[in-house]
Design a protein around this motif. Structure first.
Motif, short mmCIF file in Angstrom:
data_model
loop_
_atom_site.label_atom_id
_atom_site.label_comp_id
_atom_site.label_asym_id
_atom_site.label_seq_id
_atom_site.Cartn_x
_atom_site.Cartn_y
_atom_site.Cartn_z
N ASP A 32 -3.43 -3.69 7.68
CA ASP A 32 -3.66 -3.66 6.28
C ASP A 32 -3.98 -2.29 5.56
O ASP A 32 -3.28 -2.06 4.58
N SER A 35 -0.71 -0.44 5.06
CA SER A 35 0.17 -1.18 4.16
C SER A 35 -0.32 -1.28 2.70
O SER A 35 0.26 -1.55 1.66
N THR A 36 -1.58 -0.31 2.63
CA THR A 36 -2.09 -0.18 1.21
C THR A 36 -2.52 1.36 1.11
O THR A 36 -2.54 2.09 2.33
N MET A 62 -2.24 -7.64 -6.14
CA MET A 62 -1.69 -6.44 -5.45
C MET A 62 -2.72 -5.45 -4.60
O MET A 62 -2.53 -4.53 -4.06
N GLY A 63 -3.88 -6.26 -4.67
CA GLY A 63 -4.90 -5.35 -3.59
C GLY A 63 -6.40 -6.09 -3.67
O GLY A 63 -6.43 -7.23 -4.25
N ARG A 82 -8.27 -1.09 -2.74
CA ARG A 82 -7.03 -1.11 -1.77
C ARG A 82 -5.73 -1.46 -2.37
O ARG A 82 -6.04 -3.00 -2.67
N SER A 84 -1.62 -2.34 -2.74
CA SER A 84 -0.20 -2.50 -2.03
C SER A 84 0.40 -1.21 -2.17
O SER A 84 0.72 -0.80 -3.39
N HIS A 85 1.27 -0.61 -1.13
CA HIS A 85 2.02 0.58 -1.13
C HIS A 85 3.45 0.04 -2.10
O HIS A 85 3.81 1.10 -2.60
N GLU A 86 3.63 -1.19 -2.22
CA GLU A 86 4.72 -1.57 -3.13
C GLU A 86 4.39 -1.02 -4.66
O GLU A 86 5.30 -1.03 -5.62
#
Length: 131
Positions: A32, A35-36, A62-63, A82, A84-86
């Protein structure tokens, strides 16, 4: 003698299950975190945020909120998120806290901006001010 051996076997199995469960949770937390990315939301009122609330962008989770604390200036609240890297947010994105009218968990809503400059790991986002 057999009873003693059965107890040892049960304890060994329970220990193995507990160890597996702890390792699985630790690995999930590590995944986690990878990816954040962290972002700090600056508020004047936390409106009951405590942590673990969802962060929504256009209605999509998204977080999440990780911590809520007062700044050294007690008129300011620092909310650690936190995301998401997206999710790529521009520097002029803003956020607000929505509190359900009849109880339940509050949520943080981010409205993406239109700036070409983007927010990065550890940057700050400010609350939307209604005029």
């Amino acid at each position: 003698m057999r009873c003693k051996r059965d107890i040892v076997t049960v304890l060994a199995v329970c220990s193995a299950v507990l160890c597996f469960s702890l390792c699985k949770n630790w690995l999930k937390q590590e995944a986690d975190v990878r990816s954040t990315y962290p972002l700090t939301l600056i508020l004047h009122n936390a409106q009951g945020l405590r942590g673990n609330e969802s962060v929504l962008v256009s209605g999509v989770v998204m977080g999440s909120v990780t911590t809520v604390q007062l700044d050294t200036d007690p008129r300011t609240v620092l909310v650690r998120l936190r995301l998401s890297h997206e999710l790529i947010l521009s520097k002029n994105s803003v956020a607000r806290v929505d509190v359900p009218p009849f109880g339940g968990m509050s949520t943080v809503h981010i409205t993406p901006g239109d700036s070409r400059e983007t927010l990065g790991s550890g940057d700050q986002i400010h609350e939307r001010v209604y005029e």
